[in-house]
Design an enzyme around this catalytic site. Structure first.
Site, PDB file in Angstrom:
ATOM      1  NE  ARG A 104      -2.299   0.149   3.550  1.00 25.47           N
ATOM      2  CZ  ARG A 104      -2.652   0.675   4.705  1.00 25.47           C
ATOM      3  NH1 ARG A 104      -3.729   1.392   4.781  1.00 25.47           N
ATOM      4  NH2 ARG A 104      -1.945   0.466   5.791  1.00 25.47           N
ATOM      5  CB  THR A 108      -1.656   7.148  -3.451  1.00 29.15           C
ATOM      6  OG1 THR A 108      -1.073   5.835  -3.466  1.00 29.15           O
ATOM      7  CG2 THR A 108      -0.684   8.125  -4.107  1.00 29.15           C
ATOM      8  CG  ASP A 200       1.980  -2.790  10.255  1.00 28.55           C
ATOM      9  OD1 ASP A 200       2.015  -1.928   9.374  1.00 28.55           O
ATOM     10  OD2 ASP A 200       2.276  -3.993  10.046  1.00 28.55           O
ATOM     11  CG  ASP A 203       5.515  -3.096  11.638  1.00 25.88           C
ATOM     12  OD1 ASP A 203       6.271  -3.632  10.809  1.00 25.88           O
ATOM     13  OD2 ASP A 203       5.208  -1.887  11.617  1.00 25.88           O
TER      14      ASP A 203
HETATM   15  N1  URA Z   1      -2.798  -2.999   7.970  1.00 31.42           N
HETATM   16  C1  URA Z   1      -2.484  -3.313   9.249  1.00 31.42           C
HETATM   17  O1  URA Z   1      -1.569  -4.105   9.506  1.00 31.42           O
HETATM   18  N2  URA Z   1      -3.197  -2.734  10.238  1.00 31.42           N
HETATM   19  C2  URA Z   1      -4.210  -1.892  10.012  1.00 31.42           C
HETATM   20  O2  URA Z   1      -4.840  -1.415  10.967  1.00 31.42           O
HETATM   21  C3  URA Z   1      -4.519  -1.572   8.673  1.00 31.42           C
HETATM   22  C4  URA Z   1      -3.801  -2.147   7.667  1.00 31.42           C
END
Ligand code: URA
Length: 209
Positions: A104, A108, A200, A203
């Protein structure tokens, strides 16, 4: 919500709550993700078609149920999708695996494809696309566009958390693809994160930032 199944199994919900906690360690997060993915896999495959095969038990011959059709494909959207693969492959060890690299763009929020690998005869197989987070929907929509371009026809999408905005966007783009999720959270924030969410997912499972 039409075309969406929320997997409300108590074990799924309990494990998800622990995963959401900010103090849950990387190791625990990964272990829970593997456990929860097994349960999610059970639900996403619960209505698969069966046929029968003639087998011999130690006592007699019977026509016993087996899965119909070609082996399933689990299509992981890199990199966080890989966290769901392990548990799913434990449950369906014969499944084939596809990897789809789409990231992503943080400016954008649009999806950019950088990797694609899939087994043959993808048009004859059920493809279960996995990504823990259905946020904006951009990467999952792009991944499924790619799969459809290569011939996939029978597709389901499995995630852990979904944002209402992401589900709407996804269902507009791919109304034929049923979504399975453990939770529909409140909303996306201005950075495209699901809230309350779990942060995330990549992560958290790999200990990166
Ligand atoms: N990707 C993620 O890992 N967490 C989110 O909250 C949104 C997209």
């Amino acid at each position: 919500m039409d075309g969406v199944t929320v997997i409300d199994h108590p074990l799924v919900q309990h494990k998800l709550t622990i995963m959401r906690k900010k103090e849950t360690s990387t190791g625990s997060f990964r272990r829970l993700l593997r456990e929860i993915s097994t349960l999610l896999c059970y639900e996403v495959t619960r209505d698969l078609e069966l046929t029968t095969a003639r087998i011999e038990t130690p006592l007699e011959e019977i026509d016993a149920p087996i899965l119909e059709g070609k082996k399933l494909v689990f299509a992981s959207i890199l990199r966080a999708g890989n966290g769901l693969l392990e548990g799913m492959l434990e449950l369906v060890p014969s499944a084939r695996v596809s990897h789809i690299g789409v990231y992503r763009d943080h400016e954008t929020l649009e999806a950019v494809e950088y990797f694609f690998k899939a087994p043959d005869s993808i048009d004859e197989r059920l493809v279960i696309v996995v990504d823990p987070m259905l946020a904006t929907g951009n990467s999952s929509i792009a991944a499924i566009d790619t799969l459809k371009k290569r011939g996939a026809k029978n597709i389901r999408f499995l995630c852990l958390l979904a944002a209402p905005e992401g589900i709407r966007h996804f269902r507009e783009a791919h109304p034929d693809v049923h979504v399975y999720t453990a939770s529909i959270d409140r909303q996306l924030n201005e950075k495209g994160y699901i809230v309350p969410g779990l942060g995330d997912a990549g992560d958290r499972m790999y200990g990166t930032k």
